[in-house]
Design an enzyme around this catalytic site. Structure first.
Site, short mmCIF file in Angstrom:
data_model
loop_
_atom_site.label_atom_id
_atom_site.label_comp_id
_atom_site.label_asym_id
_atom_site.label_seq_id
_atom_site.Cartn_x
_atom_site.Cartn_y
_atom_site.Cartn_z
N ASP A 94 0.67 -1.11 -0.21
CA ASP A 94 -0.19 0.05 -0.14
C ASP A 94 1.00 1.26 -0.08
O ASP A 94 0.09 2.42 0.32
CB ASP A 94 -0.91 -0.15 1.20
CG ASP A 94 -0.34 0.10 2.63
OD1 ASP A 94 0.96 -0.52 2.51
OD2 ASP A 94 -0.83 0.70 3.42
N GLU A 95 1.99 1.13 -0.49
CA GLU A 95 2.73 2.24 -0.21
C GLU A 95 4.03 2.47 -1.16
O GLU A 95 4.65 1.24 -1.60
CB GLU A 95 3.60 2.54 1.21
CG GLU A 95 4.28 3.65 1.44
CD GLU A 95 4.56 3.98 3.01
OE1 GLU A 95 4.56 5.16 3.42
OE2 GLU A 95 4.73 3.00 3.77
#
Length: 367
Positions: A94-95
């Site tokens: 998610d990053e």
């Protein structure tokens, strides 16, 4: 992405929207994988024991993780990134870091690109993301965490030092809980405090990481965005339903972990020379032991034998064990293998005569 796993669950299941949600298992040793922002208002955080999360938030809704769904959404997010630049460095599902200096859309301002990406994630995936914009990775990472959820923060070079001065030391990238406690004990509470220390002092306190902290306190980070990151290790671990301290139970767990690690190594096509045994005791203290070998541990039999050798140095009889883990690191590039490195495909009983122990490392800390 904001509360990624929990947000995906709330998106896919409308009955969860607005509720305090924790993604994870319900067993006595389960931990929170992700918490929705409604749950965070009650003090529920990632990596917290689920039992503690339930005590803090009695109305907490626990949802089992769906990693295949999270991976699918992650691919969709990265596809959006790829519309703007090929210089993408994933940090997790998610990053990611993006270098948009020369972007595909010809957009002159990085802030416009970041807002465009946020809007597309909201419109196309019905999720929210926070964005941080700055002139290096350290500050961009800090900025992305600064105004979550659905936040946006830009740190201009002219304001960087002022921004860093106000930061609590716990907010620094690379400063975990244990390191933060050590810094606070040394009188370092903020970025300003950190910048007042000499590089020599920080290295004396924190080893090689001291060089990094010295630069970060001055807004210096020369690391480029790397589109291909070498995998450093492959590992697996298991938390037990009850603490164990008898050899039979520990040996059985190590056999299962050795099989699991062999399968993971094969799938990842990973070769390394250092095997590490990680032990978390009943009081959450962590002890690790490592050995580095001239022949690559690759089969479960060899992995298990090394693990047993490492276990001999651990006082488990008087310290019940909560968690065991095995990992292989010190990667060997494939071209090195072609030049003569040998895989450990020997029978177990031949191991001791063929493979000398090169080193043993010791690390003791509180989780």
């Amino acid at each position: 992405m904001d509360a990624f796993f929990a947000s995906v669950e709330q998106r896919d299941n409308p009955t969860l929207r607005g509720l305090p949600v924790a993604v994870g298992g319900e067993g006595p040793r389960s931990v929170v994988c992700a918490a929705s922002y409604e749950a965070r208002q009650w003090g529920v955080r990632s990596a917290m024991p689920m039992a503690q999360a339930q005590r803090r938030c009695p109305q907490l809704t626990i949802v089992p993780p769906r990693f295949s769904a999270y991976k699918a959404v992650s691919k969709q997010v990265h596809a959006i990134f790829a519309d703007y630049t090929d210089l993408i460095e994933p940090l997790s599902l998610d990053e990611a870091f993006l270098d948009v200096t020369n972007n595909k859309r010809g957009i002159s301002l990085a802030t416009d690109i970041a807002r465009d990406i946020q809007q597309r994630i909201r419109n196309e995936l019905h999720l929210t993301a926070s964005a941080g914009v700055s002139y290096n990775k350290f500050l961009a990472k800090i900025a992305s965490d600064y105004r979550k959820p659905n936040g946006f923060c830009t740190i201009h070079p002219s304001r960087a030092l002022h921004f860093i001065d106000q930061l609590p030391i716990e907010a620094f990238w690379g400063v975990g809980r244990v390191t933060a406690q050590r810094m606070i004990s040394a009188g370092i509470h903020t970025g300003k405090d950190l910048r007042q220390r000499s590089e020599e002092n920080l290295v004396a306190l924190f080893g090689k990481a001291g060089h990094l902290y010295y630069n970060f306190a001055r807004g210096i980070d020369h690391r480029p965005v790397e589109t291909e990151r070498e995998r450093k290790s492959v590992g697996c671990e298991c938390t037990f339903e009850r603490d164990i301290n008898d050899f039979s139970s520990i040996n059985e767990a190590l056999l299962e972990l050795s099989d699991d690690l062999e399968n993971r190594l094969r799938r990842a096509d990973f070769y390394g020379r250092t095997l590490t045994l990680k032990v978390k005791f009943h009081d959450f203290q962590i002890l690790s032991r490592s050995q580095t070998h001239d022949i690559i541990p690759q089969t479960s039999a060899i992995i298990h034998q090394i693990a047993i050798q490492l276990l001999d140095t651990i006082p488990f009889a008087t310290n019940p064990i909560r968690l065991l883990g095995l990992s292989l690191s010190h990667p060997i590039p494939s071209h090195t293998l072609r030049q003569g490195f040998q895989l450990s495909l020997f029978p177990t009983e031949e191991w001791n005569s063929l493979v000398p122990i090169v080193q043993m490392d010791d690390d003791y800390d509180r989780a």
